[in-house]
Design a protein around this motif. Structure first.
Motif, PDB file in Angstrom:
ATOM      1  N   TYR A   1      19.252 -46.863 -50.710  1.00 35.97           N
ATOM      2  CA  TYR A   1      19.558 -45.253 -50.870  1.00 35.97           C
ATOM      3  C   TYR A   1      18.975 -44.644 -51.848  1.00 35.97           C
ATOM      4  O   TYR A   1      18.719 -45.482 -52.906  1.00 35.97           O
ATOM      5  N   GLY A   2      18.412 -43.504 -51.946  1.00 40.09           N
ATOM      6  CA  GLY A   2      17.942 -42.635 -52.672  1.00 40.09           C
ATOM      7  C   GLY A   2      18.974 -42.228 -53.539  1.00 40.09           C
ATOM      8  O   GLY A   2      19.233 -42.472 -54.989  1.00 40.09           O
ATOM      9  N   ILE A   3      20.047 -41.515 -52.908  1.00 40.47           N
ATOM     10  CA  ILE A   3      21.450 -41.242 -53.585  1.00 40.47           C
ATOM     11  C   ILE A   3      22.275 -41.681 -52.764  1.00 40.47           C
ATOM     12  O   ILE A   3      22.533 -41.452 -51.250  1.00 40.47           O
ATOM     13  N   PHE A   4      23.581 -42.437 -53.113  1.00 44.38           N
ATOM     14  CA  PHE A   4      24.597 -42.574 -52.467  1.00 44.38           C
ATOM     15  C   PHE A   4      25.947 -42.136 -53.244  1.00 44.38           C
ATOM     16  O   PHE A   4      26.073 -42.354 -54.537  1.00 44.38           O
ATOM     17  N   ALA A   5      26.774 -41.170 -52.597  1.00 42.67           N
ATOM     18  CA  ALA A   5      27.838 -40.845 -53.234  1.00 42.67           C
ATOM     19  C   ALA A   5      29.043 -40.744 -52.308  1.00 42.67           C
ATOM     20  O   ALA A   5      29.081 -40.231 -51.268  1.00 42.67           O
ATOM     21  N   MET A   6      30.019 -41.097 -52.945  1.00 44.58           N
ATOM     22  CA  MET A   6      31.536 -41.200 -52.224  1.00 44.58           C
ATOM     23  C   MET A   6      32.091 -40.093 -52.058  1.00 44.58           C
ATOM     24  O   MET A   6      33.122 -39.682 -51.574  1.00 44.58           O
ATOM     25  N   THR A   7      31.599 -38.885 -52.865  1.00 47.03           N
ATOM     26  CA  THR A   7      32.110 -37.473 -52.832  1.00 47.03           C
ATOM     27  C   THR A   7      30.840 -36.466 -52.766  1.00 47.03           C
ATOM     28  O   THR A   7      30.002 -36.742 -52.002  1.00 47.03           O
ATOM     29  N   ASP A   8      30.955 -35.471 -53.042  1.00 44.74           N
ATOM     30  CA  ASP A   8      29.783 -34.350 -53.017  1.00 44.74           C
ATOM     31  C   ASP A   8      28.817 -34.837 -53.951  1.00 44.74           C
ATOM     32  O   ASP A   8      29.098 -35.548 -54.647  1.00 44.74           O
ATOM     33  N   ALA A   9      27.336 -34.340 -53.386  1.00 46.23           N
ATOM     34  CA  ALA A   9      26.470 -34.498 -54.170  1.00 46.23           C
ATOM     35  C   ALA A   9      25.494 -33.464 -54.216  1.00 46.23           C
ATOM     36  O   ALA A   9      25.150 -32.617 -53.227  1.00 46.23           O
TER      37      ALA A   9
ATOM     38  N   ILE B   1      19.403 -39.203 -48.999  1.00 46.30           N
ATOM     39  CA  ILE B   1      20.712 -38.850 -49.719  1.00 46.30           C
ATOM     40  C   ILE B   1      21.826 -39.380 -48.588  1.00 46.30           C
ATOM     41  O   ILE B   1      21.684 -39.017 -47.457  1.00 46.30           O
ATOM     42  N   TYR B   2      22.796 -40.156 -49.217  1.00 41.45           N
ATOM     43  CA  TYR B   2      23.902 -40.452 -48.364  1.00 41.45           C
ATOM     44  C   TYR B   2      25.246 -39.981 -48.982  1.00 41.45           C
ATOM     45  O   TYR B   2      25.389 -40.356 -50.179  1.00 41.45           O
ATOM     46  N   THR B   3      25.912 -39.059 -48.375  1.00 46.37           N
ATOM     47  CA  THR B   3      27.128 -38.669 -49.081  1.00 46.37           C
ATOM     48  C   THR B   3      28.469 -38.760 -48.075  1.00 46.37           C
ATOM     49  O   THR B   3      28.370 -38.357 -46.768  1.00 46.37           O
ATOM     50  N   TYR B   4      29.595 -38.987 -48.537  1.00 40.27           N
ATOM     51  CA  TYR B   4      30.848 -38.926 -48.046  1.00 40.27           C
ATOM     52  C   TYR B   4      31.401 -37.433 -48.141  1.00 40.27           C
ATOM     53  O   TYR B   4      32.474 -37.086 -47.422  1.00 40.27           O
ATOM     54  N   GLY B   5      30.833 -36.606 -48.762  1.00 41.03           N
ATOM     55  CA  GLY B   5      31.206 -35.065 -49.092  1.00 41.03           C
ATOM     56  C   GLY B   5      30.138 -34.459 -48.639  1.00 41.03           C
ATOM     57  O   GLY B   5      29.473 -34.491 -47.620  1.00 41.03           O
ATOM     58  N   SER B   6      30.056 -33.391 -49.375  1.00 42.40           N
ATOM     59  CA  SER B   6      28.946 -32.166 -48.675  1.00 42.40           C
ATOM     60  C   SER B   6      27.737 -32.472 -49.730  1.00 42.40           C
ATOM     61  O   SER B   6      27.723 -33.199 -50.762  1.00 42.40           O
TER      62      SER B   6
ATOM     63  N   SER C   1      25.130 -36.957 -44.377  1.00 40.07           N
ATOM     64  CA  SER C   1      26.280 -36.244 -44.913  1.00 40.07           C
ATOM     65  C   SER C   1      27.349 -36.328 -43.823  1.00 40.07           C
ATOM     66  O   SER C   1      27.453 -35.689 -42.842  1.00 40.07           O
ATOM     67  N   GLU C   2      28.677 -36.645 -44.526  1.00 41.89           N
ATOM     68  CA  GLU C   2      29.787 -36.446 -43.945  1.00 41.89           C
ATOM     69  C   GLU C   2      30.167 -35.021 -43.755  1.00 41.89           C
ATOM     70  O   GLU C   2      31.255 -34.767 -42.924  1.00 41.89           O
ATOM     71  N   GLY C   3      29.912 -34.497 -44.831  1.00 46.91           N
ATOM     72  CA  GLY C   3      30.451 -32.933 -45.139  1.00 46.91           C
ATOM     73  C   GLY C   3      29.173 -32.084 -44.828  1.00 46.91           C
ATOM     74  O   GLY C   3      28.381 -32.447 -43.936  1.00 46.91           O
ATOM     75  N   ASP C   4      29.223 -30.831 -45.133  1.00 47.65           N
ATOM     76  CA  ASP C   4      28.387 -29.600 -45.011  1.00 47.65           C
ATOM     77  C   ASP C   4      26.983 -29.999 -45.770  1.00 47.65           C
ATOM     78  O   ASP C   4      27.174 -30.714 -46.688  1.00 47.65           O
ATOM     79  N   VAL C   5      25.894 -29.375 -45.233  1.00 42.62           N
ATOM     80  CA  VAL C   5      24.778 -29.601 -45.823  1.00 42.62           C
ATOM     81  C   VAL C   5      23.904 -28.581 -46.280  1.00 42.62           C
ATOM     82  O   VAL C   5      24.046 -27.401 -45.098  1.00 42.62           O
ATOM     83  N   ASN C   6      23.606 -28.209 -47.415  1.00 40.81           N
ATOM     84  CA  ASN C   6      22.720 -27.130 -47.775  1.00 40.81           C
ATOM     85  C   ASN C   6      21.469 -27.479 -48.122  1.00 40.81           C
ATOM     86  O   ASN C   6      21.466 -28.214 -49.513  1.00 40.81           O
ATOM     87  N   ASN C   7      20.240 -27.206 -47.475  1.00 42.44           N
ATOM     88  CA  ASN C   7      19.027 -27.761 -47.950  1.00 42.44           C
ATOM     89  C   ASN C   7      17.942 -26.898 -47.883  1.00 42.44           C
ATOM     90  O   ASN C   7      17.809 -26.253 -46.986  1.00 42.44           O
ATOM     91  N   THR C   8      17.128 -27.018 -49.063  1.00 42.16           N
ATOM     92  CA  THR C   8      16.026 -25.966 -48.904  1.00 42.16           C
ATOM     93  C   THR C   8      14.797 -26.923 -49.495  1.00 42.16           C
ATOM     94  O   THR C   8      13.540 -26.260 -49.391  1.00 42.16           O
TER      95      THR C   8
END
Length: 217
Positions: free
Chosen positions: A8-16, A49-54, A93-100
């Motif tokens: 995982y590059g980033i693993f987050a239990m919440t938003d990231a 990136i792996y997140t349980y939030g947005s 992502s389990e939530g919303d994704v905003n990617n640029t």
């Protein structure tokens, strides 16, 4: 026998929120057994990136998963199986994704061989996978390739699936998406999806989408 790698590059239990470039290359190992009733698994799973939030990402991500080798003995035994797979996600992502950011995601499977059955070699690659809404402005390049599967008269399966965006919510996309899926031996159809949506979400797309595979959408 098993040889797993999960990176995982980033693993987050919440938003990231990320604004730093991430580059990952992960290699699966080798797994082998001479047992007549055991399986071998060699898998590489990689997430930028792996997140349980947005997820909010503005950086470029380059993610590569290269599968390992799985071999099993057990002549004719249905329990002597071999599985070799590679799975790569730019953003999960389990939530919303905003990617640029620009995303490059590559999954390449290797070899599964057994004297029993079955043998499976699978490659799966995802630019963005989300259970929420997706807003994407970055360019996405996704490549998936299966490996080879060999048995002694048993079941052999090769799979390659590539998704630019896989969504369970609404999608707004202005980035260019290029998706390539390949099964070298042609034993099964290689599937490629520029944008695949589930449920009843809304799609707004102004980007250029190119999908290449035996079944391309």
């Amino acid at each position: 026998a098993a040889a797993y790698v999960d990176v995982y590059g980033i693993f987050a239990m919440t938003d990231a929120s990320n604004d730093g470039e991430i580059s990952i290359t992960a290699y699966g190992g080798g797994a082998g057994t001479d047992s007549t009733d055991s399986s071998s698994n060699a898998n590489a799973n990689v997430y930028g990136i792996y997140t349980y939030g947005s997820t909010d990402n503005t950086a470029d991500l380059t993610i590569r998963a290269i599968g390992g080798f799985a071999e099993s003995g057990g002549d004719g035994n249905p329990y002597a199986s071999a599985y070799a797979s590679s799975t790569a996600y730019g953003i999960y992502s389990e939530g919303d994704v905003n990617n640029t950011g620009d995303l490059t995601v590559i999954a390449t499977a290797n070899q599964a061989a057994t004297l029993g059955s079955p043998a499976e070699a699978a490659g799966r690659a995802y630019g963005i996978h989300s259970y929420g809404d997706i807003h994407n402005e970055g360019d996405i390049s996704v490549i998936s390739q299966s490996g080879t599967a060999e048995t002694n008269g048993g079941t052999a399966d090769t799979t390659s699936i590539a998704y630019g965006i896989e969504a369970y919510g609404n999608v707004t996309n202005s980035g260019n998406i290029t998706v390539t899926s390949n099964v070298p031996d042609g034993s099964t159809p290689a599937r490629a999806y520029g944008i695949r949506m589930y449920n009843e979400g809304y799609l707004t797309n102004t980007g250029i989408i190119r999908a290449s595979g035996d079944s391309a959408y």
